[in-house]
Design an enzyme around this catalytic site. Structure first.
Site, PDB file in Angstrom:
ATOM      1  N   VAL A  99       0.886  -1.246  -0.019  1.00 42.84           N
ATOM      2  CA  VAL A  99       0.178   0.060   0.158  1.00 42.84           C
ATOM      3  C   VAL A  99       1.013   1.153   0.016  1.00 42.84           C
ATOM      4  CG1 VAL A  99      -1.641   1.299   1.268  1.00 42.84           C
ATOM      5  CG2 VAL A  99      -1.940  -1.200   1.231  1.00 42.84           C
ATOM      6  N   LYS A 100       0.440   2.150  -0.998  1.00 41.80           N
ATOM      7  CA  LYS A 100       1.514   3.503  -0.896  1.00 41.80           C
ATOM      8  C   LYS A 100       0.776   4.498  -0.027  1.00 41.80           C
ATOM      9  CE  LYS A 100       4.174   5.875  -4.339  1.00 41.80           C
ATOM     10  NZ  LYS A 100       5.462   5.463  -4.009  1.00 41.80           N
ATOM     11  N   CYS A 101       0.850   4.211   1.274  1.00 41.52           N
ATOM     12  CA  CYS A 101       0.368   5.114   2.307  1.00 41.52           C
ATOM     13  C   CYS A 101       1.285   6.002   2.982  1.00 41.52           C
ATOM     14  CB  CYS A 101      -0.117   4.024   3.284  1.00 41.52           C
ATOM     15  SG  CYS A 101      -0.990   4.925   4.785  1.00 41.52           S
TER      16      CYS A 101
END
Length: 328
Positions: free
Chosen positions: A157-159
């Site tokens: 996840v590109k969080c």
């Protein structure tokens, strides 16, 4: 007043394109209090024929949707809508150079831990300077900080919150005299750097950790695997890599949308290969650059055309967009 890279530009925020100073998020929002933000870093390139194109935009937008799904954001923007947002921001800023695009989805409600709505969309586009491969050369330190794992904070996840992991590692590496940090998994295998995936060359073969090895499911990494195998005839192995194996590699480089291809010539004080940019790294950078700028017709489907600049325009005014409309 604090100056940011996008100071003075126009930003898409929550349904409108506004001056960047108006694109604000409340200090009590979930985005600020708990890092409830997912994003994509995307690049646009000015090609030889005057086309400004976004590289692999659909893949980035699908990953943004995946990130929102895993974070349980209560929003489901279509790829068509997200594409329009990105291209509209580029046009609004009249960019006629390589550009960096940051597309983000934020939780705007007061920051309770379980807040998943309302969600706002923000997008900025700013010019970026092209760098030669020699300008990208770096030295890296294997960090004492381990890479986050899927059972805690999923790295695919590109969080924004995930980047605290790499931030700590980077601060330490730079305090110790290195440019970049390389993080290991909890079991001691190579994962990735603080902000990019890692690839290396050993015995003439490109090696890279698997997508289940605590790494981001990188668009650039997937692109380079395809280009290595199809265009350069170089074998790629996706497998576990030991820390000490890095010291024995002929070449090591990092890759990502912003990084593109970054040669690593020294790790923990060990020269990699002869301590110079390797021939395969150089070839991979050159084929990637060719793909991003539309010089490889077989990968035209990777490009989303935003603007076309005519060579005879005295002021480099943008003339047409993808739909053929005149842009004022």
């Amino acid at each position: 007043m604090v100056e940011f890279a996008a100071t003075g530009s126009k930003i898409y925020f929550n349904g409108r394109i506004v001056p960047e100073r108006e694109a604000t998020v409340h200090v009590l929002s979930g985005a600020v209090k708990y890092g409830a933000t997912v994003f994509e870093g995307i690049c646009a390139y000015l090609g030889d024929e005057g086309r400004l194109t976004v590289f692999r935009l659909p893949e980035h937008l699908l990953r943004l949707q995946d990130s929102m799904r895993i974070m349980r954001f209560e929003q489901d923007w279509s790829v068509t809508h997200l594409t329009e947002v990105v291209t509209d921001v580029i046009k609004a800023n009249e960019l006629h150079e390589d550009a960096h695009i940051r597309l983000s989805a934020y939780v705007l409600s007061e920051g309770f831990l379980d807040a998943t709505a309302p969600v706002a969309l923000g997008c900025l586009a700013v010019g970026r300077h092209d760098k030669s491969l020699s300008d990208k050369v770096a030295r890296a330190q294997v960090s004492s900080w381990h890479r986050i794992e899927d059972s805690s904070m999923p790295p695919r996840v590109k969080c924004s919150a995930n980047y605290q992991n790499g931030r700590l590692a980077t601060i330490q590496a730079r305090a110790d005299g290195y440019n970049e940090a390389i993080l290991l998994t909890g079991s001691g295998k190579v994962a990735e750097s603080a902000g990019a995936c890692l690839m290396a060359v050993r015995d003439g073969v490109v090696i890279t950790p698997t997508i289940t090895g605590s790494i981001l499911e990188s668009v650039t990494r997937a692109t380079l695997i395809k280009l290595c195998e199809s265009e350069l005839g170089v074998e790629v192995q996706q497998r576990e890599i030991d820390r000490t194996e890095l010291y024995l590699c002929e070449e090591v480089f990092l890759c990502g949308s912003g990084y593109e291809v970054m040669p690593i010539v020294n790790i923990d004080g060990y020269p990699i290969g002869d301590g110079e940019v390797g021939s395969k790294t150089r070839a991979i950078f050159e084929i990637y650059d060719a793909a991003t700028r539309g010089r490889l017709p077989q990968y035209e489907h990777w490009l989303t055309v935003c603007l076309l600049y005519t060579s005879d325009a005295a002021d480099d005014t943008p003339c047409v967009d993808l739909g053929g409309r005149r842009i004022i």
